[in-house]
Design a protein around this motif. Structure first.
Motif, PDB file in Angstrom:
ATOM      1  N   VAL A 146       2.640   1.465   3.739  1.00  0.00           N
ATOM      2  CA  VAL A 146       2.598   3.272   3.807  1.00  0.00           C
ATOM      3  C   VAL A 146       1.542   3.923   3.512  1.00  0.00           C
ATOM      4  N   ILE A 147       0.923   4.602   5.054  1.00  0.00           N
ATOM      5  CA  ILE A 147      -0.234   5.731   4.621  1.00  0.00           C
ATOM      6  C   ILE A 147      -0.065   6.798   5.359  1.00  0.00           C
ATOM      7  N   LEU A 148       0.057   8.089   4.289  1.00  0.00           N
ATOM      8  CA  LEU A 148       0.460   8.953   4.854  1.00  0.00           C
ATOM      9  C   LEU A 148      -0.819  10.273   4.411  1.00  0.00           C
ATOM     10  N   VAL A 149      -0.725  11.229   5.772  1.00  0.00           N
ATOM     11  CA  VAL A 149      -1.279  12.492   5.709  1.00  0.00           C
ATOM     12  C   VAL A 149      -0.594  13.167   4.688  1.00  0.00           C
TER      13      VAL A 149
ATOM     14  N   SER B 193       1.077  -0.895   0.007  1.00  0.00           N
ATOM     15  CA  SER B 193       0.218   0.144  -0.181  1.00  0.00           C
ATOM     16  C   SER B 193       1.093   1.169   0.233  1.00  0.00           C
ATOM     17  N   ARG B 194       0.601   2.608  -0.671  1.00  0.00           N
ATOM     18  CA  ARG B 194       0.987   3.562  -0.884  1.00  0.00           C
ATOM     19  C   ARG B 194       0.004   4.710  -0.611  1.00  0.00           C
ATOM     20  N   ILE B 195      -0.757   4.888   0.382  1.00  0.00           N
ATOM     21  CA  ILE B 195      -2.470   5.581   0.090  1.00  0.00           C
ATOM     22  C   ILE B 195      -1.910   7.247   1.072  1.00  0.00           C
TER      23      ILE B 195
ATOM     24  N   GLU C  91      -2.894   5.453  -4.292  1.00  0.00           N
ATOM     25  CA  GLU C  91      -4.251   4.886  -4.237  1.00  0.00           C
ATOM     26  C   GLU C  91      -5.012   7.033  -2.614  1.00  0.00           C
ATOM     27  N   LEU C  92      -6.115   6.717  -2.743  1.00  0.00           N
ATOM     28  CA  LEU C  92      -6.485   8.604  -1.735  1.00  0.00           C
ATOM     29  C   LEU C  92      -7.673   7.525  -1.281  1.00  0.00           C
TER      30      LEU C  92
ATOM     31  N   GLY D  30      -3.091   7.621 -10.055  1.00  0.00           N
ATOM     32  CA  GLY D  30      -2.318   7.578 -11.285  1.00  0.00           C
ATOM     33  C   GLY D  30      -3.797   8.360 -11.828  1.00  0.00           C
ATOM     34  N   SER D  31      -4.265   8.626 -11.446  1.00  0.00           N
ATOM     35  CA  SER D  31      -6.160   9.297 -12.144  1.00  0.00           C
ATOM     36  C   SER D  31      -5.709  11.288 -11.810  1.00  0.00           C
ATOM     37  N   PRO D  32      -6.741  12.086 -12.307  1.00  0.00           N
ATOM     38  CA  PRO D  32      -6.443  13.276 -12.332  1.00  0.00           C
ATOM     39  C   PRO D  32      -6.418  13.804 -11.132  1.00  0.00           C
TER      40      PRO D  32
END
Length: 588
Positions: free
Chosen positions: A539-542, A398-400, A555-556, A570-572
């Motif tokens: 990884v989860i980050l703010v 995860s890279r959130i 991802e968001l 990867g989206s706008p």
């Protein structure tokens, strides 16, 4: 002839020794910790102008000044010119003295003409019973003094019936400064920085540190000083407040000097960039991107010039060595020595060292599920639910990035994921061997300031050789004597790196990072992004640093209305335009 030649060579040698002595003095870094200090060479003409009150210019010119922190020289023989009405971005690596320079200006340790008013947004507003809006209004001391005077005179007139002319004069002055429009102007500034009408009436003691910092910024913007000094203003703001501040500062009438590591912010507001490096300040016209291009060209030219001079120097030295003992050529040799003596001092390009960060990988392979919340309800007060039937899940790939307005529950969700808070209903599941590393601004603030970084790690993780602690700190750019200095003497960015070293010491397989880029310089932010991409774990980050989010996140998670919406990366959505379109309900 031989004695003349020896004298000329001795002169040249003495000059070179003096130069290298100066260099040694500059770079010596004793561990004694004192206060920051500044000194400057003053011109008599300027002093006369100042004392006669004839200096009406609002430009700030400070020439040939030094700034030290204890015995460490931060700036030597530096110049700074701030032209009235321009907006300067002050950039440079962590720990070189940007914040100290602002403090020296703010305390007038460096001479700023007395008629120039200045404000430094540094400390958060003290908490008391004053409503937020009133706290902002009170920062305009001219208006406050006039209003107080008006009240006193009105009472005296009611009692004695005199002093009406004086009261009329005060009314005239209040009209001149448009005092009646002040509450509306203060309210616009507070709203831009995220304060709702209800919050504007709340006492300042009810706000957290972050909101009190916003209040301090609002007060400075409202007071409109001639020179506004800002240190990392975007650290305490979300994207909407940053965009508002960018727009607001673009029409700022006086001078701004801002320390910032936020590229987008500097591109939006800066008319000039001042680059602090090698104990001096270099000025560039234009925004940050223009500065990057100009700096590369300047470095290239500087290197070419240096190499050409070195060749010329070598060419002359060959002649001197060849004919040194030839009596017929003695006068020629002497004149060549004079040429060497007169050559300007050029230095090779001072390449800033590459920044390295590395997150150690654990070797264990975990089978899913790794970390999840299943149908979770949570509230602090049953009347106000924060989450209802919240389900989210993350794994080791995860890279959130978590986004959402202030108060939407971002920090609460992070605490539920870490197990610091327990769900009212529903289940938190984490793999039994999962170690989570958590980073937030309060971790940096809670470091013990009186010990060195090495001592800090030794207390937290006892029993290892000192070399081990030094090696760990070195991974985050805290090496050599930096690691032995009291943490109090480190810059904000260096303290963040110590906090990273502490967090990664147990080799977690999962990181939860709350605003990790605050205080880091631009190169370190880029390097942090690369290090997280290379890390074999979740990884989860703010973050509100759009460039950093784009570099790391796939991802968001959008927090709003008591739930979390998942959006693939990867989206706008990662573009600023998309953020603006979503601004009605999402703020990073």
């Amino acid at each position: 002839e031989t004695s003349k030649l020896e004298k000329a060579e001795a002169r040249l040698k003495a000059k070179q020794e003096k130069r290298s002595e100066k260099e040694t003095l500059k770079t010596s870094n004793p561990l004694v910790l004192e206060e920051a200090s500044a000194s400057q060479a003053g011109s008599r003409k300027e002093s006369r102008l100042e004392s006669s009150g004839k200096n009406k210019s609002y430009d700030v010119r400070i020439e040939n000044f030094d700034v030290s922190f204890g015995d460490r020289v931060l700036l030597a023989g530096a110049d700074v010119n701030l032209a009235w009405g321009r907006r300067y971005g002050l950039v440079g690596r962590n720990g070189l003295g940007k914040t100290t320079l602002l403090k020296m200006l703010a305390t007038r340790s460096l001479r700023v003409p007395a008629h120039i008013s200045l404000l430094h947004v540094e400390q958060e507003v003290a908490g008391d019973d004053t409503p937020a809006l009133q706290s902002v209004l009170e920062s305009d001391t001219v208006r406050e003094d006039l209003l107080r005077h008006k009240r006193e005179l009105s009472l005296r007139i009611a009692a004695e019936g005199s002093e009406a002319a004086q009261l009329a004069e005060i009314y005239g002055k209040l009209e001149e400064i448009e005092a009646d429009k002040a509450p509306a102007r203060a309210s616009v500034i507070l709203a831009g920085l995220g304060f709702t009408p209800k919050m504007q009436q709340q006492p300042t003691r009810e706000f957290s540190g972050g909101w009190r910092m916003r209040l301090a910024l609002a007060r400075a913007l409202f007071a409109r000083p001639d020179l506004l000094l800002l240190d990392e203003p975007t650290n305490m703001l979300d994207v909407m407040a940053i965009l508002w501040l960018e727009n607001y500062l673009q029409t700022w009438p006086s001078t701004i000097l801002v320390v910032s590591h936020d590229r987008n912010f500097l591109n939006a507001i800066a008319t000039d960039i001042i680059h602090l490096h090698s104990q001096r300040l270099d000025g560039y016209r234009g925004d940050f991107e223009t500065f990057i291009k100009s700096k590369q060209e300047r470095l290239l030219n500087q290197q070419r010039e240096y190499e050409a001079q070195q060749q010329y120097h070598q060419h002359i030295q060959v002649f001197i060595n060849r004919f040194r003992y030839n009596a017929n050529r003695a006068s020629q040799v002497q004149s060549k020595l004079k040429i060497l003596e007169k050559l300007p001092e050029l230095k090779p390009v001072d390449k800033e060292s590459e920044m390295v960060l590395k997150f150690p990988d654990g070797f264990e392979k975990f089978s899913p599920p790794i970390l999840q919340l299943d149908e979770v309800d949570f509230y602090y007060d049953p009347k106000h639910s924060i989450f209802s039937r919240l389900s989210v899940s993350a794994d080791l790939e995860s890279r959130i990035c978590v986004v959402g307005e202030n108060g939407a529950g971002k920090s609460t969700m992070l605490k539920l994921l870490m197990g610091d808070l327990s769900p009212v209903r529903g289940i938190r599941h984490a793999h039994r061997n999962l170690k989570i590393g958590y980073f937030s601004q309060h971790h940096v603030e809670q470091l013990d300031l009186n010990v060195s970084a090495v001592e800090l790690l030794a207390r937290k993780f006892p029993g290892l050789p000192e070399e081990e602690y030094r090696h760990q700190l070195g991974r985050y750019g805290i090496s050599g004597e930096l690691a032995m200095r009291p943490v109090a003497s480190l810059s904000g960015g260096q303290k963040s790196r110590v906090a990273f070293a502490q967090m990664t010491m147990p080799c977690p397989k999962f990181y939860i990072l709350d605003e990790p880029t605050n205080h880091l310089d631009m190169e370190t932010i880029e390097t942090l992004g690369q290090a997280l991409n290379n890390f074999r774990g979740g990884v989860i980050l703010v973050s509100h640093d759009e460039r950093f989010i784009r570099l790391v996140c796939k991802e968001l998670w959008v927090c709003e209305n008591g739930s979390v919406t998942w959006v693939e990366g990867g989206s706008p959505i990662f573009s600023e335009e998309a953020l603006l379109k979503k601004k009605t309900h999402t703020q990073i």
